[in-house]
Design a protein around this motif. Sequence first.
Motif, mmCIF file in Angstrom:
data_model
loop_
_atom_site.group_PDB
_atom_site.id
_atom_site.type_symbol
_atom_site.label_atom_id
_atom_site.label_comp_id
_atom_site.label_asym_id
_atom_site.label_seq_id
_atom_site.Cartn_x
_atom_site.Cartn_y
_atom_site.Cartn_z
ATOM 1 N N UNK A 31 -53.490 12.265 14.739
ATOM 2 C CA UNK A 31 -53.701 11.847 13.362
ATOM 3 C C UNK A 31 -53.532 13.012 12.393
ATOM 4 N N UNK A 32 -54.213 14.122 12.664
ATOM 5 C CA UNK A 32 -54.173 15.239 11.717
ATOM 6 C C UNK A 32 -52.769 15.816 11.593
ATOM 7 N N UNK A 33 -52.042 15.918 12.701
ATOM 8 C CA UNK A 33 -50.689 16.460 12.625
ATOM 9 C C UNK A 33 -49.748 15.487 11.916
ATOM 10 N N UNK A 34 -50.028 14.172 12.046
ATOM 11 C CA UNK A 34 -49.240 13.208 11.287
ATOM 12 C C UNK A 34 -49.381 13.429 9.792
ATOM 13 N N UNK A 35 -50.616 13.714 9.347
ATOM 14 C CA UNK A 35 -50.852 14.015 7.930
ATOM 15 C C UNK A 35 -50.195 15.332 7.547
ATOM 16 N N UNK A 36 -50.290 16.325 8.426
ATOM 17 C CA UNK A 36 -49.668 17.626 8.159
ATOM 18 C C UNK A 36 -48.163 17.474 7.979
ATOM 19 N N UNK A 37 -47.529 16.675 8.839
ATOM 20 C CA UNK A 37 -46.083 16.465 8.741
ATOM 21 C C UNK A 37 -45.696 15.903 7.376
ATOM 22 N N UNK A 38 -46.469 14.930 6.902
ATOM 23 C CA UNK A 38 -46.144 14.306 5.623
ATOM 24 C C UNK A 38 -46.373 15.254 4.456
ATOM 25 N N UNK A 39 -47.408 16.079 4.544
ATOM 26 C CA UNK A 39 -47.685 17.031 3.471
ATOM 27 C C UNK A 39 -46.660 18.158 3.429
ATOM 28 N N UNK A 40 -46.265 18.661 4.598
ATOM 29 C CA UNK A 40 -45.285 19.742 4.614
ATOM 30 C C UNK A 40 -43.920 19.250 4.155
ATOM 31 N N UNK A 41 -43.621 17.981 4.417
ATOM 32 C CA UNK A 41 -42.364 17.424 3.919
ATOM 33 C C UNK A 41 -42.353 17.399 2.399
ATOM 34 N N UNK A 42 -43.532 17.351 1.794
ATOM 35 C CA UNK A 42 -43.651 17.396 0.336
ATOM 36 C C UNK A 42 -43.847 18.821 -0.178
ATOM 37 N N UNK A 43 -43.797 19.798 0.715
ATOM 38 C CA UNK A 43 -43.958 21.209 0.356
ATOM 39 C C UNK A 43 -45.334 21.502 -0.226
ATOM 40 N N UNK A 44 -46.350 20.819 0.283
ATOM 41 C CA UNK A 44 -47.726 21.124 -0.120
ATOM 42 C C UNK A 44 -48.258 22.227 0.783
ATOM 43 N N UNK A 45 -48.569 23.407 0.227
ATOM 44 C CA UNK A 45 -49.068 24.495 1.081
ATOM 45 C C UNK A 45 -50.446 24.156 1.640
#
Length: 207
Positions: A31-45
């Motif tokens: 779950x957490x890595x799924x959220x990380x993937x979506x945030x990094x795709x948006x370039x959110x540090x």
Amino acid sequence: LKFWEDHRGWSLLRPRGELAIVEDVASGALMSIGIVDMLTARHTPLRVIPSEKLSAETLAGARMALDINPAALSPKQRELLKQVARAGGTLLTAPPGWSFPPQRKDQVTVDEKDVEKLDDIWRAVNSIVGRQNLGVRLFNVASLRSELVSAAGGNPTVLHLVNYSDYPVENVTVRLRDKFQKARLYVPGQPVQDLKIYENGEIDLDR
């Protein structure tokens, strides 16, 4: 390889993002890595903190914290996360009793029946993060991946940009949240280039 040898000190830098995501190790971090993937795709540090490494040190400087599996934390760790909110930050945590099934040995992705849970978490995170600047905001970077890292105290701070497309990316805008005195562009095989920082904290990369 020579580029990284010449800047070996950068490998010691740590993520500078002001969003901290506590990794749900007990469930295989699906779950957490799924959220990380979506945030990094948006370039959110952001910074990812495995639950066993959650401490005042790893949370230092965080303005937002996300805990997907609070049941896996000790009372002391949960108290650490609450301090982010007490300091004026935002704490997003799963509701009491919420849990994600343990990871199977053959499981590498979220099951279809759990995708809805992931979507619910993502909508909540997305509504809170929005367009906030959590260290840096990037524009015209659809084909790039990015990571913002720094040493303790913020000096130096390095923004890594990697272009995965087969064409040059032009007119990139970097909007920094903190004030910096100087900025330099490092490109493998090219001379170091001094960049102008505008009053609003923006830096333009032509190509």
